[in-house]
Each structure stands twice: as structure tokens, then as C-alpha cells.
Design an enzyme around this catalytic site. Sequence first.
Site, PDB file in Angstrom:
ATOM      1  N   CYS A 177      33.481  73.216 -39.253  1.00  0.00           N
ATOM      2  CA  CYS A 177      33.376  72.619 -40.586  1.00  0.00           C
ATOM      3  C   CYS A 177      33.816  71.157 -40.564  1.00  0.00           C
ATOM      4  CB  CYS A 177      34.198  73.422 -41.584  1.00  0.00           C
ATOM      5  SG  CYS A 177      35.902  73.706 -41.064  1.00  0.00           S
ATOM      6  N   HIS A 479      39.970  74.888 -43.713  1.00  0.00           N
ATOM      7  CA  HIS A 479      38.534  74.623 -43.848  1.00  0.00           C
ATOM      8  C   HIS A 479      38.329  73.204 -44.356  1.00  0.00           C
ATOM      9  CE1 HIS A 479      34.318  75.274 -44.650  1.00  0.00           C
ATOM     10  NE2 HIS A 479      34.480  74.958 -45.929  1.00  0.00           N
TER      11      HIS A 479
END
EC number: 3.4.19.12
Length: 1351
Positions: A177, A479
Site C-alpha cells: 500500500c 496501512h
Amino acid sequence: MVPSEENQLVPKEVESAAEEPRVLCIIQDTTNSKTVNERVTLNVPASTPLKKLFEDVASKVGYENGTFDLVWGNGDNVTDLTPIDQNSDKSILDAGFEPGKKNFLHLTDKDGEQPHIMQEESGTTEDSAQDRFIGPLPREGSISCTNNYVSQSYSYSSVLSKSETGYVGLVNQAMTCYLNSLLQTLFMTPEFRNALYKWEFEESEEDPVTSIPYQLQRLFVLLQTSKKRAIETTDVTRSFGWDSSEAWQQHDVQELCRVMFDALEQKWKQTEQADLINQLYQGKLKDYVRCLECGYEGWRIDTYLDIPLVIRPYGSNQAFASVEEALHAFIQPEILDGPNQYFCERCKKKCDARKGLRFLHFPYLLTLQLKRFDFDYTTMHRIKLNDRMTFPEELDMSIFIDVEDETESCTDSGAENEGSCHSDQMSNDFSNDDGVDEGICLESNSAAERIAKVGSEKNSLLYELFSVMVHSGSAAGGHYYACIKSFSDDQWYSFNDQHVSKITQEDIKKTYGGSSGSRGYYSSAFASSTNAYMLIYRLKDPARNAKFLESHEYPDHIKQLVQKERELEEQEKRQREIERNTCKIKLFCMHPTKQIMMENKLEVHKDKTLKEAVGIAYKLMDLEDAVPLDCCRLVKYDEFHDYLERSYEGEEDTPMGLLLGGVKSTYMFDLLLETRRPDQIFQCYKPGEVMVKVHVVDLKTESVAPPISVRAYLNQTVSEFKQLISKATHLPAETTRVVLERCYNDLRLLNVPSKTLKAEGFFRSNKVFIESSESLDRHVAYTDSHLWKLLDRHANTIRLYVSLPEKSPGSQFRQSVYQKTGDLGNLDEACERVKGPAGNMKCVEAILEESTEKLKSLSLQQQQQEGDNGDSSKSTEASDFENIESPSNEIDSSASVENRELENQIQISDPENLQSEERSDSDVNNDRSTSSVDSDILSSSHSSDTLCNVDNAPIPLANGLDSHSITSSRRSKANQGKKETWDTAEEDSGTDSEYDESGKSRGETQYVYFKSEPYTADEGSGDKQKWLVVHVDKRITLSAFKQQLEPFVGVPSSHFKVFRVYANNQEFESVRLNETLSSFSDDNKITIRLGRALKKGEYRVKVYQLLVNEPEPCKFLLDAVFAKGMTVRQSKEELLPQLREQCGLDLTIDRFRLRKKTWKNPGTVFLDYHIYEEDINISSNWEVFLEILDGIEKMKSMSQLAVLSRRWRPSEMKLDSFQEVVLESSGVEELKEKLSELSGIPLENIEFAKGRGTFPCDISVLEIHQDLDWNPKVSTLNVWPLYICDDGAVIFYRDKTEELMELTDEQRNELMKKESSRLQKTGHRVTYSPRKEKALKIYLDGAPNKDLIQD
């Protein structure tokens, strides 16, 4: 409407003006295995027409309306398979939907075809709840909280279609990510994208796979032109030189930015883009020190690509409120005074000085890194600072350039500084080979010019925010996603991996953070952990601000690349369409010549006919050389039940999609490619029929024939079924007995002619046995009949491979069959497949009878000798063998002619083994371990019928089993979960004795069907081991099984051991003599080893030597046998000769002790008068320590306590050897007194600590002085924190007045290496070492072992 209590999860809608009830619909997409676990949730008004409901569902799942059906479902169970009418104007309330409750629907295929995916065009639409989603996606199964209750799960179709925003996402490979966020930011930067497009790749100079700029170019083209929702980044990461493991490593996005920019600069050397990164991202600052006495200033020019901003100053609990505040702190100078004074070259002394940073030039693209990751020295953990820090949409950087300071140094970007001071006047603190340091005087002739220049530059330092890279999570992991403003329409978008959605300025403000900052390491548990980590601003300069290139402005090579990628995507789309219309189903085929079941996957287009599918399957199974194509057909098949469901007569031209019930990724059935001989015809298999495998039983030969397949209906009666079987087998139906095997060991006689097969328990696939003779057996009660016994034996017989000992006196290999009753069913066929030497089968029964009589006479002679002289078998296998009398030596010289013929027929493989071994004195003196063999044991074990007891009178029970077999079976099941490593002869702790008190074999009342023949390994395997393949009733006890093996091993069953061999070749001894072989299965392996078996009340014990001062303190010596009621002294007496002969230890009984062993820890010292099972708990597989004493035994009473002490000498950094200290009580003062006597340390200076871990409690000498709990404040040893209640505890002690040795860094490092090596060899933990993070690297040539670029 208020929902009921049991439906509280259903939201109540109160926003409607008319308070109209609403209906909650939960739709499960069952058309594809990838979407079957996903739910789409709609909350619609009760007046919604069914037609509108279908439109809403189509919109949400991404399917074309009219290409799918909706059927009712109740949770996971479909209650009505009738599709809901999608063209009806009826309201959902009238159609049976219930307001306030969960209405479950299943989305299914329409007419056997999967739904068509909706083709979406690029563009922007109004915001929906899904589009407004920002932040990390919820985990699968989480409850969404959007206003209209739309689930955040994404269907398979939505993955394929482009986002409504018109932008394309990036697929997260695993933990990439951070990479996706940076790539999307670079893509949305017009200046970077345009410059990348202008660069042209030369394929002749470089491999496209390893070219980073080319793969970025391809990725940007796909992001701009692809119709997919998201595209892969694997080609880009492959150009980095990364393998799949890198996808599972999460890195810092700022670190990636620097490493990628370095790699691009290397790749772009000698090109037009060589200085692109510096032109866009590089700024300059001055690092200076100014003397406060004379004003002299030393400085250095540094470049930067990003500005790191501290969130919270060191030592402060208060964070900076804004980016501007953090920037001011960044350039805030510090005063060097006191011990930190600066040595001024002009003053020639240490003076107070001001040290700081000044910005000289800001880049076109300004990158700010918010340093949210820190280290908490209180908890010694990395932490994430979730404090609130605001940042403006427009940032004025002119306030951070001081005009007055700039007149003294540099005002333009990259211009050389003016001044007359020489570099040698600079402080040594700033001498650096990497940069040029210059001194500058305060006077300047061009100050006015500089002020004017800087003033004009300051007016143009207004930056606008366009990218916020957000981190959600903790310092341990999380994330990344990016919020980016498009310069095309000034709209903010969230780029969250494959999901792109519109957001607002309010969503950007949510990334400011908001933790109080006072909760330390666990702050993220109490506040939002989603906050901005990197900010990128662009200078507002109309002259430089670029727009994205239009398609007609693309360079020619980009136009060609766009066309190429478009064609590849179209080709992929066509292939995907083919895949979507391809039926994939398991295919089986019994090869007509090889007779093996083959398995493959049949992939056939839904429009292909059955006839065409047969041709595909024919080639797939490679049957061209085995059978003609017209002798093959496909039938519906259930492989799990081995059941042919139906055939497809007359449907050769039917499309496979219709025949299989639609295109699916998985089916509830399989296909079988059935073959026939040219002279045969195919049987018709009708739906609803059941398959029955019929085995014909012959009572005369006691054989069970291979199966014949017949098909029947469940509503047929038993009488009708017999007629059906009669036609198939040509046996008279009147005398036929039919037995159904419903499950293992459940044999049911079908004797009620009028009962249906369904009532009798028939299912899809069944097995029956039939017998149709005129014998009187059919008039006997079924459970007493010969038929039942034969079938019962057939169901319980297993095949075992038995490895015989190489030097067994009686293991001469011969071809023989050793059994009590007739042959076992069709096992002859199985035996024919076993490879073995072609032995002479002549007079097998006579040979076995003579062998039995001879073994009986030998055992009688042996018993007589044992009664006169006694015998002692050693516990190890080698010694066991030495003391086993060879039966071959005991043959009387007056043996009969028949016996001599028997000797000639049985080939002697090793004549040397026939010589009797001379017995030692210890064998005569120790009769405890001698095993007596009663005279009638062997004779009785070879007489009597297979399924009867010795008196030939079975005890009948309801199911036909005798009472002993029931007991054995129950005990076997109770012990199924236990390991077969028991070594005790006690029934309650491991096994029963092989013989009961009367000397009668317990195996006599067991099932003793036993058939064996020799077996040899494949040629060339090099395995010369002698094997038997044995077919045996698995309800036989281990005791009876061993007796059956006696003629092959050549010694009584009490003189050999049985080891079960598991898949990993581990062997465990089976010693539970009263247990059956029910835990064994077909083709299990067994190894026979010579050695005396245990008698009742005996235990096998492993003896280890305790060597307290050796690197390996635990050394295995031998196996011994201890008996219940034996004293410790008696066991020591028995050990003496074994220690002398096997271990070379010549000891006296008072010079060693036995003590408890727990893992590697020495425990309780056993005193000579202790009795096993009374004073000492002894168990199966027991282990004991043998410790050799330096002097006489000091332990005389159980009230004494023996501890192992070890002196620590801090001044020498070493530990002395262990010395035992025997205490009369548990008092700490007595311990200190004994340690003082032992060491000479004054009593008041003694300090002690208990060792940690497993003996010998190893610890590094670098840690022992501080890490142990020295001198605990207790008066007795048996309380916290010591808890010393048993012998064997380790005590470290020291002189508290002795100073710790001071080590240099070199000595410490050397000692650390030695200690690490020593402790690792002993298997002890050295020190705590946290997991090292893998460095982020990009390999320029795509190979990790070549040149690399890293931060």
C-alpha cells in the site's frame, strides 16, 4: 415501525416524512465462488416495486439487469427455488417481504448462464456512500455504518469495472500500500508524468523487464487508459529486482520515495531527464554556527528532497499544533554554551555560539514528512504519535526566509555565495569531504541588491497542497493510502489501493490526527490512528504550473505504447469472456488397460455439445491407443460415493452449459469418461437409481469374489432386489442370502422380503454380499453362521509388513502360510501382487505342524534350563540377543527323519548364529528379569479354530462377537488417543502381562486369523532386510499376534519386541499386550527386535548419567527394567553388571546414586531403602539420572535438601564449577553458612541468587551480575521468589565486596562473542534480539546480488 427485540440489528428509518416502513434486503451472490461469501445490503421503502428492486440490485452488484434471478433464501438455506418475478409492478411488501426484519435473497444464474457484467464508462457521477468512503477498508465481515446501509464489500464484477470517478486503482500485492500511495501521487503530478512520457525507452540498450522508467511509463499509461477498476504493480516491482517475498514487507513511504528517486537518477544519466528529480524536488538550506562574541560564522550548504518535521519535541508532552509551528521550530537556532561551547577559529577559544538552519531555496514540489514514528525510552518500544497537527491548503513559505540573513549568504537558488573569508578559518566541526565550506564576513557591498532579489522571491513562495499520504495503524504496522487533488478539476480523491473515490476538504481535515499524546505506547488504542504522514505542496506559479498532456500531444512512442496496451487489454478481456463461459469440472476415467483411476479437469465451452466434449475428454485422458472414441461416453458421477448418477442417452447434441446446469467454477458432481469393449453395449443409468456392488461369497473355498455392479431403485423390495441380483449373477434367488454392509463392521442380513431397500438403509452407493448354496449353514442363526464369520473376518482383516531381525535364530526365510482356518476371501489376489522369492509350497501344512512341535519341545527344554540356572536378559537389544538360547542348538541328536527333512527345507541363512552364546555370571545371579514360558503356551496357540476360544465354545452375543473381543475393542477405543510408547506391564499404567497367573496365554480367546508369506523389497533398493507380509484379523491382541510370529522369529514371544513404524520412519514399541491391532491399518509396517518383553509389574527405564560440570550434562547410558516392589538398592545391584559390560563403568554400589529426572533437570535423590510404586512413583517410559559420587553418600534422609552451588567471581568475570551443598533444613542462614564454609567468604558478605531455566541454568557472564535477583529478602528457601522445595536447584553465590571487572570496549566485544558462541552451543538464549526489518532496496539491473541503490 420499531423492530422486535430479536432483530435489533435492523436499523429503524425515521428520516422519511411519511414514516413509511422500510425493508432490509440482504443479497448473496451465489453465481461465483469468489462472491459467494459477500453480501450486498439494501434498505428500501416497503412500497418499492419489484422491478425497481432488481434495478437497484443490478446497480449495486455491477450486473446488467435481466441477466440474473433472485430467489428467496433463509440465511444459508434456500426455502423456495422459484425466482421472483422481476417484471412485476407489485410492491415488495405485497410480494412477501417483511419490514423490520432481515429478508435474505440469493442472486442466481438466469437460464443456466452467469450474469453479464455491466460495462461502465469513465466519468464522474454524484457522490454515493461508497464513493465517500475514506480510510482503510473495513475488514471482511465488518458492519458498515453508512446512511443507507450499503455494504462496503465489493463483488467480483465491481473489481473488473472502472471506478465511477474515472480513475484507476492499484492492486495491493500483499503489503504494498505504501508503494501504491507514492505511485498514485507521482501519476497525479503533471510535471513528473509529462517528463516521464517524454523519455523514450531504447529496447536495444536495455531489457524492458528491468527498466524502472519504462515500467513506470507503462503503469502510467494503464492508469490513464485502462477500463479496469485496478491494475497490477507486479511489473514495476519486478523492475526493482524484488521477488514475491518483498510484497510481504511493509516499508516507510518516505524511505521508498528517496530510494526510488535515487534509482531514477541513476537510470536517467546522460538523458534529458538526468536532473529532473533535482529540478522538481530539491531544495537548499544552510547549516551554520555563529560566534556570539566576534560574529564569525561558519556554514555549509546542504540539499534536501523533503523536510522532516517533528511532531512532539524531545522530552515534551505537548505536540506542535500546526505545520507552520513545526517549521518555525525546524529553523529555530540553539545556543551552544557551557560544556557545549563552540571553538571559534577567529577568537581561538571556546565561545558561546548560535547554531541553526536557514532555508536558502525551496523546491518547486515541496515535500514535508511528519515524523510520527518515535521511540519511547520508558517502554523501550517504537511508538506512533497520533497527536493533532493541522496543515493549510495553501502554505506561505516566504516567512521562513529571513532577508537580513540572506544578504549575508545566498538569495537565489543554487548561486554561489560571495565572501572573502577562507575555508581554513572554518571550525573543524563542519569540515566535510562531501561539501564545500566557506566563511563569510558580515560586511557586504551588494546588500541592497540582495534584499531586492530576496524580496521578489518571497512574494512567489505560495504553495498549494495536492497530496496527503495517510498512515493508519501503529508503529508495528498499518496501512497507507493517499488523498490527492486533481489539478484538472480541483477535486480531492481518495486513492486507497484498488478503490478510488471522491472526498471533500472535510475528509482531509480528518487526517490531522487527534490523540492527547499522554497515553504513551498505547495511544492508538484510545484515539484515531489514521493521520497524515507525508504532505506534498506545489508552488503556485502560473509560468511553471503545467497541465497534463492531452492524447494528441503525446510523443509518438507513447502513442504506440497506448495502442499496444489497449490491444493487450482487449485480448485479456476476450480471454476473460471465454473463461467466463467455460465450464470447469472434475473428470475421472478408469483406464481400460492400466486399470487405474485417472483424474483431470475438463474445461469445455458452454456452447460445445456433449459429443464434442467427449472428444475433448478422450484426448485429455490420452486414450487414443487404448480404446476407440465411439467406445467412450461421459456420465454424471459422484467420486466421493463412487456413484454413477445418470447417463445422457439421446443428448449428444445438447450444449454442455445446459447439460451441467450453467457455467460454474465448482460443481456438486463430477463427470466420468466411461469406456467399453467393442462387443459390449453401454448400460443406461437413470436418475434416482442407486448403485450396488455385489460380492459373491463361496463358503466352500471361503472366498469373496470381486464386485459386480448392478443398479436398483430405493423403492424396490428385497425380494425384487434378489431377482435383480439373480439375473446379474445367474444364482437362484430362492436360496440367496443377501448381506448389506452399511458401514464398517455393520453387516445386516436382508431377510424381510417385503421391506424396501430404502428402509433397509441403502444409499447412493452400496456394498452387498450374497451366498446361494444349499448348505445347512443357511438354517443356522445368522450371527452363528459360517457366512457371518467369514464376512466378519473379511471386514476386519488388514495387511501388515513385518520386518524380521536379521540375526534371528529362527528367521530363516521360507515360503509358508501360517493360519488356523481356511483362506481369507480374495486375499490371494492381493498376495499375488506381493513380490517374493518363489519358494517351495510343497507340504506346507506338514512343515508348519513339525515346526510347531519342534518349537514346543524346545521351549520345554529351555524352561527346564531356566528353572535350574536362571537367566538374565539385558535391556539393550544387543545384550538381549546374546542371552537368547538358539532353538537350533537344542535339537536332539535323535530327532526324527521328518525333523531332519524340515531342517533341509528351511534354508539356514547364517550358520554362525546357530552357535550358543556363553552366559555370564550375572545371568545366573539375576533371575528377576527371566521370562518363564509355560509348556502349553505354544501348543495351545497353534490349535483351535480362528474365531473360537480354546474350548471351541464361543460366548454368543447379540452381534455375534464373543465377550472378550467386546472388552478388547472397548479398551482399544478408549486408548486410541494415547501414544503406543508404553513400557510398563501394569494394566492400569500401560499393558497387561503376556501371561496370566495360571500361565495360560491371554491370546487364546482372541481372534487369531493369521496368514503370512515372505516378501522382499524391489530389486535395486539395496534393502536386504527380511520381511513378511501378514494378513491378520485386527481384533487379535498383541499377545496373540506375537505368538503367531514365534515360528518366524525363532524365539518365544517373551523374547522379542514389536515396534510400529510411522510415516516418518519413527519407531515406537507396542507393549500393551491385551490390546488389539485395531489402531493399525492396511500396509502399516512393523519391526521385530530381539529383547526380553516385560512381565507384569515391570517397567522399562532409561538411565542417563548426570555430569554437572560437563558441557552436555545429560548422557544416555542404557535401558533397564525395574519392578514394582523393588528397592532402589536392588535396582542399583542389577545395574552394576550392566554398567560394567555395556558402559565400561566399574562402580561399587555406594559410589553412585539414582535421582529423579525431569527433562534435563536433576530432581529428588532416591535413597537406598525407597521402594518403587510405594515411595517412588514410577510410570511408563520412565527416565532416571545416575550420578557418580566423589565420596560417600551424604543424603540419608528425606528431610535433607541437596542443592548445586556455583560461585560467581565478578573481578575475574568467570564462574567456578558446580559443588553440591547438602542442607539439613530449608533455612537461608544454613545455606549461607555452608557456602561460607565451602568458599571461605565471610558469612556477612555472602550473596546468592537462584538460577533460571533448565539445568545447568546457563547465563552470560556479562548479564549475571545485574540480571539475577541477588540476595532475596527471605528466611527460608521454599517461599517466593525462590520456591526451592526439591533437590537439584541451582544456586549462584558471590562475595558482595568483590568489585566487577572493568572492561574495555574491545574486551567486552570479544567476551560477548565468546559467550554467544558458548550459549548457542548449549541451546540457551543469548539475549533478546528483536526482528530486524528488511532494508528497502531497489536493484538497478533487476538482480538482488548486483549493484543496488538504497537510502
